[in-house]
Structure formats: C-alpha cells, structure tokens
Design a protein around this motif. Sequence first.
Motif, PDB file in Angstrom:
ATOM      1  N   MET A 154       0.843  -1.175   0.000  1.00 47.94           N
ATOM      2  CA  MET A 154       0.000   0.000   0.000  1.00 47.94           C
ATOM      3  C   MET A 154       0.890   1.240   0.000  1.00 47.94           C
ATOM      4  O   MET A 154       2.066   1.170   0.362  1.00 47.94           O
ATOM      5  CB  MET A 154      -0.921   0.033   1.229  1.00 47.94           C
ATOM      6  N   VAL A 155       0.320   2.354  -0.429  1.00 49.52           N
ATOM      7  CA  VAL A 155       0.994   3.643  -0.301  1.00 49.52           C
ATOM      8  C   VAL A 155       0.447   4.283   0.966  1.00 49.52           C
ATOM      9  O   VAL A 155      -0.678   4.767   1.001  1.00 49.52           O
ATOM     10  CB  VAL A 155       0.756   4.537  -1.528  1.00 49.52           C
ATOM     11  N   GLY A 156       1.244   4.244   2.034  1.00 50.91           N
ATOM     12  CA  GLY A 156       0.770   4.685   3.334  1.00 50.91           C
ATOM     13  C   GLY A 156       0.695   6.188   3.479  1.00 50.91           C
ATOM     14  O   GLY A 156      -0.053   6.699   4.317  1.00 50.91           O
ATOM     15  N   GLU A 157       1.494   6.912   2.688  1.00 50.25           N
ATOM     16  CA  GLU A 157       1.451   8.372   2.629  1.00 50.25           C
ATOM     17  C   GLU A 157       1.911   8.810   1.250  1.00 50.25           C
ATOM     18  O   GLU A 157       2.738   8.140   0.626  1.00 50.25           O
ATOM     19  CB  GLU A 157       2.382   9.023   3.668  1.00 50.25           C
ATOM     20  N   TYR A 158       1.403   9.942   0.781  1.00 56.08           N
ATOM     21  CA  TYR A 158       1.971  10.613  -0.380  1.00 56.08           C
ATOM     22  C   TYR A 158       1.415  12.025  -0.446  1.00 56.08           C
ATOM     23  O   TYR A 158       0.422  12.359   0.217  1.00 56.08           O
ATOM     24  CB  TYR A 158       1.692   9.855  -1.686  1.00 56.08           C
ATOM     25  N   GLY A 159       2.078  12.884  -1.200  1.00 55.32           N
ATOM     26  CA  GLY A 159       1.622  14.245  -1.423  1.00 55.32           C
ATOM     27  C   GLY A 159       1.772  14.600  -2.880  1.00 55.32           C
ATOM     28  O   GLY A 159       2.137  13.755  -3.703  1.00 55.32           O
ATOM     29  N   ASP A 160       1.512  15.862  -3.216  1.00 56.29           N
ATOM     30  CA  ASP A 160       1.715  16.296  -4.599  1.00 56.29           C
ATOM     31  C   ASP A 160       3.048  17.025  -4.763  1.00 56.29           C
ATOM     32  O   ASP A 160       3.531  17.220  -5.879  1.00 56.29           O
ATOM     33  CB  ASP A 160       0.558  17.151  -5.099  1.00 56.29           C
ATOM     34  N   GLU A 161       3.632  17.434  -3.632  1.00 58.63           N
ATOM     35  CA  GLU A 161       4.999  17.941  -3.611  1.00 58.63           C
ATOM     36  C   GLU A 161       5.519  17.787  -2.193  1.00 58.63           C
ATOM     37  O   GLU A 161       4.759  17.586  -1.243  1.00 58.63           O
ATOM     38  CB  GLU A 161       5.053  19.410  -4.042  1.00 58.63           C
ATOM     39  N   HIS A 162       6.852  17.884  -2.050  1.00 62.26           N
ATOM     40  CA  HIS A 162       7.439  17.742  -0.715  1.00 62.26           C
ATOM     41  C   HIS A 162       8.804  18.403  -0.703  1.00 62.26           C
ATOM     42  O   HIS A 162       9.627  18.159  -1.590  1.00 62.26           O
ATOM     43  CB  HIS A 162       7.570  16.277  -0.323  1.00 62.26           C
ATOM     44  N   GLN A 163       9.024  19.261   0.263  1.00 62.29           N
ATOM     45  CA  GLN A 163      10.284  19.977   0.413  1.00 62.29           C
ATOM     46  C   GLN A 163      10.700  20.659  -0.885  1.00 62.29           C
ATOM     47  O   GLN A 163      11.867  20.654  -1.283  1.00 62.29           O
ATOM     48  CB  GLN A 163      11.386  19.032   0.926  1.00 62.29           C
ATOM     49  N   GLY A 164       9.705  21.244  -1.542  1.00 62.39           N
ATOM     50  CA  GLY A 164       9.949  22.010  -2.758  1.00 62.39           C
ATOM     51  C   GLY A 164      10.114  21.189  -4.014  1.00 62.39           C
ATOM     52  O   GLY A 164      10.363  21.761  -5.094  1.00 62.39           O
ATOM     53  N   PRO A 202       8.593  18.079  -6.720  1.00 67.04           N
ATOM     54  CA  PRO A 202       7.310  17.484  -7.127  1.00 67.04           C
ATOM     55  C   PRO A 202       7.234  16.000  -6.802  1.00 67.04           C
ATOM     56  O   PRO A 202       8.253  15.318  -6.678  1.00 67.04           O
ATOM     57  CB  PRO A 202       7.286  17.706  -8.643  1.00 67.04           C
ATOM     58  N   VAL A 203       6.005  15.514  -6.654  1.00 72.13           N
ATOM     59  CA  VAL A 203       5.717  14.093  -6.470  1.00 72.13           C
ATOM     60  C   VAL A 203       4.768  13.682  -7.599  1.00 72.13           C
ATOM     61  O   VAL A 203       3.833  14.422  -7.939  1.00 72.13           O
ATOM     62  CB  VAL A 203       5.057  13.833  -5.101  1.00 72.13           C
ATOM     63  N   ALA A 204       4.986  12.516  -8.181  1.00 74.46           N
ATOM     64  CA  ALA A 204       4.154  12.042  -9.306  1.00 74.46           C
ATOM     65  C   ALA A 204       2.822  11.520  -8.783  1.00 74.46           C
ATOM     66  O   ALA A 204       2.490  10.336  -8.912  1.00 74.46           O
ATOM     67  CB  ALA A 204       4.908  10.975 -10.093  1.00 74.46           C
ATOM     68  N   TRP A 205       2.032  12.423  -8.213  1.00 74.86           N
ATOM     69  CA  TRP A 205       0.797  12.022  -7.525  1.00 74.86           C
ATOM     70  C   TRP A 205      -0.229  11.418  -8.473  1.00 74.86           C
ATOM     71  O   TRP A 205      -0.946  10.476  -8.103  1.00 74.86           O
ATOM     72  CB  TRP A 205       0.196  13.216  -6.783  1.00 74.86           C
TER      73      TRP A 205
END
Length: 475
Positions: free
Chosen positions: A265-275, A277-280
């Motif tokens: 499972m993906v227990g956490e994710y965001g759309d960006e982090h510490q400036g 990007p995240v491939a949300w």
Amino acid sequence: MTIPNTVAVPAPRGRSPRTWLLAAGAALLVAVAGIWQLAPAEAQQGGFSVEGTQLIDANGNPFVMRGSSHPHVWYQGEFESIGELSDLGANTIRVVLGSGHRDWGTTTPSDMAAIVAECKAQQVICILEVHDTTGYGEESGAASLDQAVDFWEDMYDVLQGEEAYVLVNIGNEPWGNQNTSGWVDATVGAVERMRDIGFEHTLVVDAPNWGQDWEQLMLDNAEQVFAADEDANTLFSVHMYQVYGTPQTVSDYFDAFAAKNLPLMVGEYGDEHQGEPVAWETIQNEAQARGIGWIAWSYSGNSGGNEHLDQVVNFDPAQLTSWGERVFNSQNGIKNTAERASVFDDGGEPTDPTTAPSDDPTTGGPTDDPTTGDPTEGDCSASIEVVSDWGSGWQGNVTVTADQGAISGWTLTWTWPGSQTVQSHWNTELTQTGNSVSAGNVGWNGAVSSGQSREVFGFTATNGGASPEVTCEAA
C-alpha cells in the motif's frame, strides 16, 4: 511524514448531534476485571487477511483502501474529523497516535476504544499507527519498534475482536537514513512479538528511509519479513514523496512488489514535498489499475513548511485546498474510486464465512424445491470480468449464474488463450495445469438461486487480462 514543528491545539468546533450520538453509542465501554473492552455487541468473527497482492476483508471480498490521515494525537479537539472524512468519501482513515515517547502525548486505552468506535460508526476502516517511531536512529528521541510493540501490548485488550475493522500500523517511518540495515531485524522482531502477544489483525509495516525506501531495503527483504509472520498477514507500506518524483519511479516500485506477489500500500503521499514534485497522478492512476490501496497525507494541521499538504483549511471540510481537490475530486481520487468495506453492508457485522448465505428466510438455507423439500439442481454458466489490468498482471472476478433451477455448488473449468498464470485467488479451490484451470466453491459460496447471478471469487494473474469461455458444472 514527520510531525508538525509546532502543535497548536485549536478549540474544538461544534459537532452535530448525530455525530456525538453515534460516537457515544458506539463507544459504550464495559469494565471487565479492570480492563477496558468494547461491549459484547461489538464482537465479530474473522478479520482482514492478505491473498497474494490483495487485501481481503472479513467477508472474503477484496478491499482497496482510499483515504487520508487524521493527526489525532496532535489535535485531539478535532475528533469530528473522522466523520468529516467519511462524508468526503474516504473508506479508510489512518489515525496518528502517540506512545508517550515523544512530547506530544500518549494515546490511552479509553481514547483508543473511542477512536475505533467512531470509525465503525462512520463506516470507515481504521489504520492505527504509532508516530513516535518516526525517523528512529536519526530523529532525536524517536522510539524503537520494540518500544512501539510495548504500546500495542497495552492496547491488546481494547483491539482484540476488532480485526474486521482495524489494521495495526506498528510504527510510522520507523527508521531514518542512517544504519538502515537494522530495519530488517527490528521489523521481523516486531512482527513476531505482535503475534506472540496474540494480535490477529493485519499488520502494516512501514519502510525505512523515512518511509520512502529509496535504498529498497524493504523491497529486497520483504519475503523475510513476510515469512516471520506466522499468520501470513502482513501488508507493506511505502511513503511516496520526492523520491517518487517521476512516473517511472512509481511504476518500477509497484512492478517490483508485484513480481514478489506480496501486498503493498501507499501509506502516505503528497503532490509535492520539500519544494520538489511528487508524481501524484501516477500514484493514483497506477494504484487504481493494480488494486493498490493508498492514504494521502493529511487532512489538516501541518506546519513547519508542510502546510501545502493540508487537504482542508483549518479542519474545515468546506474549504478544500488544491491538494485536497486532487485527493478527493481527481479522476482517480477518493470520490470516484472509494468503495466501503463490505463489513458495513449489513449493519456493520461481517458475515460468518462458515455459514452458507440464506436465500430463503424461512428455512435458513438455499430455496427448496416445494415439491420435494430438497434443493433443486440446475444448469449454470459463468464469466470472468477483467477488473483491472496493469500489463504485467491483472485482476479478474468470476460470476456464476443459475440458468435453470437453483444450484448448491459449482465447478468451473476454462483454458487460457495465452500464457496467463493464476498468481493468487480467494474464495475458491483452484488449480492450474498448463493452460487449463479448474475452480470450485468453498461451501458457503456455492448456492445460487434460480435465475440469479452471484460474484463468487476473484484472482490475480500474469500476462494481460483475458475472458475465456468458462464451463460451469452444477453440483
């Protein structure tokens, strides 16, 4: 996710009478020998389990988590957030707890019981996690996994019997980026201790590297950790932040776990982090295609530069942020993909899988032939539906139809048109020899009323979805 740098506990807003009444009624506690327990009416049989890559609920149905985290231990005045998240469509809530090793407080047994009762009243599955372990070995004051298990041991009497509604996330991000090899033995030891204590819940284990597993230590040692669980009921959790900034990094990690046929499972994710990007979108799209659960961080209350990860403003569900819009309203977000766990379909009590479903309320069994008093035997047909297909693998659900007369059992056979191979299956006795597959009912799911169709089992397979002609023989 690390904790807020400053934790300001706002004054609680007013709650609706309905929410308070549900929580009060569901949180009815009784004291037995000085130990807090849920009232006997809450008792149930069975719980979550894993089959291959799939999480299976207490009724034997695949369950795909779609939800958010609620920072309970830091914002205990925001108890109504559980109901608000349920109203926004979440089917799962990951609840942040404190074991007392950090300065934000300790979750008590009575507090734990109230959280579980509220989740059940709001028809959401709880993932309960100890946050004090965050960044162990690197974060000053972080608790070890062994200390986290001490906390869970104190909660055993509260959580026993709640296996159909609760998953236990032993410790959040339980290792930083230093001396990470220690994660393996610590996690194996934690899993073994949890089973020795008596926990029968699905256990969730977080990856090292602050949950992101960029060294792939969890990936490389997942078989060893899974083998340590005598119940074979451990779910692996990766946290996807800037390490997963491109679509390929997400797909590659999912592919690697799928190749091991282990649940992720993906227990956490965001759309960006510490400036960064995240491939949300890829996380959501690939998770939907593969039947992987996810929990987005987090409902509200972030600080210290992480305010952009709030999904609503100041715990107000009417004020979605841009990240909240992506979590709840995107194409593969919560509102478009979340389905309630089937344990809530009939008043919140799971079906006893040892008892066949009753088609006739007067007899407690399949409808009888009125002329003989015995079940009739009829013809049947079956079909395979491709539920999701991620290229290297896919999930199929099988439906049986009683075409002429009720049936009390079935045996299905089919031949794959290509090189498909069944990897895992649930609610059936299934064998494959070459391209030929045979599957039969497991007792309680054999009965189908005349003229009715019933989804009877599911499976995952390799090498692309297929719907071959299925032969059904009625018992």
